[in-house]
Design an enzyme around this catalytic site. Sequence first.
Site, PDB file in Angstrom:
ATOM      1  N   CYS A  75     -11.051  -8.736  15.114  1.00 41.88           N
ATOM      2  CA  CYS A  75     -10.021  -8.774  14.073  1.00 41.88           C
ATOM      3  C   CYS A  75     -10.495  -8.196  12.740  1.00 41.88           C
ATOM      4  CB  CYS A  75      -9.561 -10.212  13.860  1.00 41.88           C
ATOM      5  SG  CYS A  75      -8.287 -10.353  12.609  1.00 41.88           S
ATOM      6  N   ASP A 118     -11.861  -0.358  12.988  1.00 41.51           N
ATOM      7  CA  ASP A 118     -12.237  -0.456  11.568  1.00 41.51           C
ATOM      8  C   ASP A 118     -13.697  -0.889  11.428  1.00 41.51           C
ATOM      9  OD1 ASP A 118      -9.641   0.119  10.711  1.00 41.51           O
ATOM     10  OD2 ASP A 118      -9.042  -1.989  10.845  1.00 41.51           O
ATOM     11  N   ASP A 147      -7.444   3.979  10.080  1.00 41.13           N
ATOM     12  CA  ASP A 147      -7.010   3.267   8.888  1.00 41.13           C
ATOM     13  C   ASP A 147      -8.145   3.467   7.892  1.00 41.13           C
ATOM     14  OD1 ASP A 147      -5.240   1.812   7.367  1.00 41.13           O
ATOM     15  OD2 ASP A 147      -4.963   0.253   8.882  1.00 41.13           O
ATOM     16  N   ARG A 199       0.812  -1.211   0.000  1.00 40.98           N
ATOM     17  CA  ARG A 199       0.000   0.000   0.000  1.00 40.98           C
ATOM     18  C   ARG A 199       0.849   1.266   0.000  1.00 40.98           C
ATOM     19  NH1 ARG A 199      -4.006  -0.586   4.413  1.00 40.98           N
ATOM     20  NH2 ARG A 199      -5.158  -1.524   2.705  1.00 40.98           N
ATOM     21  N   TYR A 200       1.981   1.196   0.688  1.00 41.48           N
ATOM     22  CA  TYR A 200       2.845   2.365   0.842  1.00 41.48           C
ATOM     23  C   TYR A 200       4.075   2.210  -0.052  1.00 41.48           C
ATOM     24  CZ  TYR A 200       0.131   3.234   5.114  1.00 41.48           C
ATOM     25  OH  TYR A 200      -0.860   3.480   6.017  1.00 41.48           O
ATOM     26  N   ARG A 204       7.264   0.134   1.845  1.00 40.80           N
ATOM     27  CA  ARG A 204       7.115  -0.996   2.755  1.00 40.80           C
ATOM     28  C   ARG A 204       5.936  -1.874   2.351  1.00 40.80           C
ATOM     29  NH1 ARG A 204       5.652   3.820   4.287  1.00 40.80           N
ATOM     30  NH2 ARG A 204       4.126   4.286   5.891  1.00 40.80           N
ATOM     31  N   CYS A 209      -3.348 -17.830  14.566  1.00 39.12           N
ATOM     32  CA  CYS A 209      -2.989 -16.911  15.650  1.00 39.12           C
ATOM     33  C   CYS A 209      -3.027 -17.654  16.984  1.00 39.12           C
ATOM     34  CB  CYS A 209      -3.961 -15.746  15.736  1.00 39.12           C
ATOM     35  SG  CYS A 209      -4.115 -14.827  14.206  1.00 39.12           S
ATOM     36  N   CYS A 256      -9.080 -12.975  17.956  1.00 39.55           N
ATOM     37  CA  CYS A 256      -9.677 -11.772  18.545  1.00 39.55           C
ATOM     38  C   CYS A 256     -11.002 -11.496  17.871  1.00 39.55           C
ATOM     39  CB  CYS A 256      -8.754 -10.576  18.326  1.00 39.55           C
ATOM     40  SG  CYS A 256      -7.044 -10.944  18.735  1.00 39.55           S
ATOM     41  N   LYS A 262      -3.118   4.621   7.037  1.00 40.04           N
ATOM     42  CA  LYS A 262      -3.326   5.197   8.364  1.00 40.04           C
ATOM     43  C   LYS A 262      -3.236   6.718   8.306  1.00 40.04           C
ATOM     44  CE  LYS A 262      -1.146   1.077  10.142  1.00 40.04           C
ATOM     45  NZ  LYS A 262      -0.706   0.504   8.841  1.00 40.04           N
ATOM     46  N   ARG A 291      -9.012  -8.817   9.954  1.00 44.88           N
ATOM     47  CA  ARG A 291      -8.797  -9.815   8.905  1.00 44.88           C
ATOM     48  C   ARG A 291      -9.573 -11.099   9.163  1.00 44.88           C
ATOM     49  NH1 ARG A 291      -2.790  -8.885   8.725  1.00 44.88           N
ATOM     50  NH2 ARG A 291      -2.852  -6.810   7.843  1.00 44.88           N
TER      51      ARG A 291
HETATM   52  C1  LIG Z   1       0.053  -0.511   8.747  1.00 49.48           C
HETATM   53  C2  LIG Z   1       0.577  -0.934   7.461  1.00 49.48           C
HETATM   54  C3  LIG Z   1       1.914  -0.747   7.144  1.00 49.48           C
HETATM   55  C4  LIG Z   1       2.911  -0.104   8.097  1.00 49.48           C
HETATM   56  O1  LIG Z   1       2.623   1.225   8.298  1.00 49.48           O
HETATM   57  P1  LIG Z   1       3.547   2.127   9.244  1.00 49.48           P
HETATM   58  O2  LIG Z   1       2.793   3.406   9.362  1.00 49.48           O
HETATM   59  O3  LIG Z   1       4.866   2.260   8.550  1.00 49.48           O
HETATM   60  O4  LIG Z   1       3.695   1.414  10.536  1.00 49.48           O
HETATM   61  C5  LIG Z   1       2.336  -1.148   5.909  1.00 49.48           C
HETATM   62  N1  LIG Z   1       1.487  -1.700   5.017  1.00 49.48           N
HETATM   63  C6  LIG Z   1       0.183  -1.874   5.287  1.00 49.48           C
HETATM   64  C7  LIG Z   1      -0.704  -2.478   4.263  1.00 49.48           C
HETATM   65  C8  LIG Z   1      -0.326  -1.507   6.531  1.00 49.48           C
HETATM   66  O5  LIG Z   1      -1.621  -1.697   6.812  1.00 49.48           O
HETATM   67  S1  SF4 Z   2      -6.144  -9.260  15.575  1.00 51.61           S
HETATM   68 FE1  SF4 Z   2      -6.613 -10.866  14.058  1.00 51.61          FE
HETATM   69  S2  SF4 Z   2      -4.651 -11.341  13.091  1.00 51.61           S
HETATM   70 FE2  SF4 Z   2      -4.192 -10.237  15.010  1.00 51.61          FE
HETATM   71  S3  SF4 Z   2      -3.888 -11.867  16.552  1.00 51.61           S
HETATM   72 FE3  SF4 Z   2      -6.051 -11.240  16.653  1.00 51.61          FE
HETATM   73  S4  SF4 Z   2      -7.135 -12.684  15.300  1.00 51.61           S
HETATM   74 FE4  SF4 Z   2      -4.944 -12.779  14.788  1.00 51.61          FE
END
Ligand SMILES: *Cc1c(COP(=O)(O)O)cnc(C)c1O
Ligand code: SF4
Length: 381
Positions: A110, A270, A307, A90-91, A94, A103, A107, A314, A112
Site C-alpha cells: 500500500c 510507487d 504516479d 492535485r488535479y 477532481r 480496509c 495490502c 499519473k 498509504r
Molecule cells: C489518481 C488520482 C485522481 C484521479 O485521477 P484520474 O486520472 O482522473 O483517474 C485524482 N486525484 C488524485 C490525488 C489521484 O491520485
Molecule cells: S492498497 Fe492500501 S488503501 Fe487500498 S485496500 Fe490495500 S491497504 Fe487499503
Amino acid sequence: MELWQEMIRESIHSVDQLVERFGLDRDVAQRLDKFFQARINPYYLSLIRYPGDPIWKQCVPDEIELEDIDAAEDPLAEEDMSPVPNIVHRYPDRALFLTTSQCGLYCRFCTRKRKVGDSTKISMRNLESAFKYLEEHSEISDVILSGGDPLMLTDAMLEKILIRLREIKHIQVIRLGTKMPCVLPQRITPKLVGMLRKYHPIYVNTHFNHPWEITEESTNACGMLADAGIPVGNQAVLMKGVNDDAETIKDLMKKLLAIRVRPYYLYQADLTKGANHFRTPLRVGLEIMDKLRGHISGLAVPQYVIDAPGGGGKIPILPEYIIARSEDKIILRNFKYNLYEYPDVKEENQLTDRSHFLRKNGKTLKSKNLPKYLKLPILNS
Ligand SMILES: *Cc1c(COP(=O)(O)O)cnc(C)c1O
Ligand code: SF4
C-alpha cells in the site's frame, strides 16, 4: 452484524496468529506489526494456494519490508496537496476524499501505509471541513471517495456522505475507489447497490492484481455493480513476484473484461517505504504493454502509468510506436513490428520543439539549458 463485518472480525491480525499461521519469527512479526499491521480476512486467506504465492505476497507481512526504512512514507506528496484534512486536491477538476482509514485487507504494497489502519490519521471528525472545501471549490466536478476503503463504512454512513455530496451542484461524478470486490466481495450486497444507484452517476474503481482473484464471489460482486448501472474499472499495480509477466497480466485483463470490469490503469509500483521489494524495472512494464496492444481486445488494455514521485500525478508511458517523425510524415510500427508511414498535415511555423513548456520546481526551463533527459524525441525534417 452483516456477513462481511463478521469476516473482518475473523481476520488474521495478531502477532501470535502471524507466528502460528505463517511461521514468522516472533521478533520479526512484532516489528512488522508495529510498522504496518496485518489484516487478512478469511475469504482472501482462502485464495492462497502455497506459501509465497502471488496472493500470499500481497497480504502476508514479510521481513524484507523492514529493510528500506529510509524510503519515503509519502512518495506522492499527498500531504502537500491536502488543503484541509481528508482532501487531496492535485488535479484541476477532481479531488480525493479520504473517508476512512480502514480496509477489508491490508495490502503489503500500500502507498498509504502511513495512514491506513490508523484511525487517528483519517478521522470522521474532519468530514465537515472536507465538505466545506468541496462546496467552495466549484471547479471540482469529480470526487473520488478513497481512504482506506470507503466500503468499510456502513451503508448508512456512506449514504449520508453521498446525500451531502449530491447537494453540491457542481459535483457531477462520484467515484468509489474500493478494493472490496477483490478482497472481500461479500461486501457488495443487493442492499448496498440498491442504495448506491440512487446517487448516479456513480463509478467504481477496484483493484485486482492477479487472475486468481477472479472467483465466483468476485464475479458476483462485480456483476451486481454492473447490473446497478455502475461502470467498474480496475487499477492494478505491477509487482515483482505477483504479476510481473505478460501472460499473467494478459490473463488478468481478459478475465476482468469477462466479469464486466474495464481495465483502467496499470501502475508502476510507487517508491513507498516498506514496499520497494515489489518494484520492477520499467522495461518489464513496457514489454508487457507491448504484448497487450493489438494482441488482445483494446477494451482489455489498461493505461500504464507512473504516479510521479513528488506529486506530479499519473503520467502515461507507452512502448515506442513512433519510429521517426518529420514535418510531413510519421513512421510507425504496429504490434507485429511492421513499419507504416502516415503522411502528416503540414503546418506553417510547426512546433517541433516543445521543450520550452517544461518546468522544474516551478521554473520554466530554457531549451538550451534543458537537462538532456528532458529533450523530446521530436525530429526536425
Ligand atoms: C489518481 C488520482 C485522481 C484521479 O485521477 P484520474 O486520472 O482522473 O483517474 C485524482 N486525484 C488524485 C490525488 C489521484 O491520485
Ligand atoms: S492498497 Fe492500501 S488503501 Fe487500498 S485496500 Fe490495500 S491497504 Fe487499503
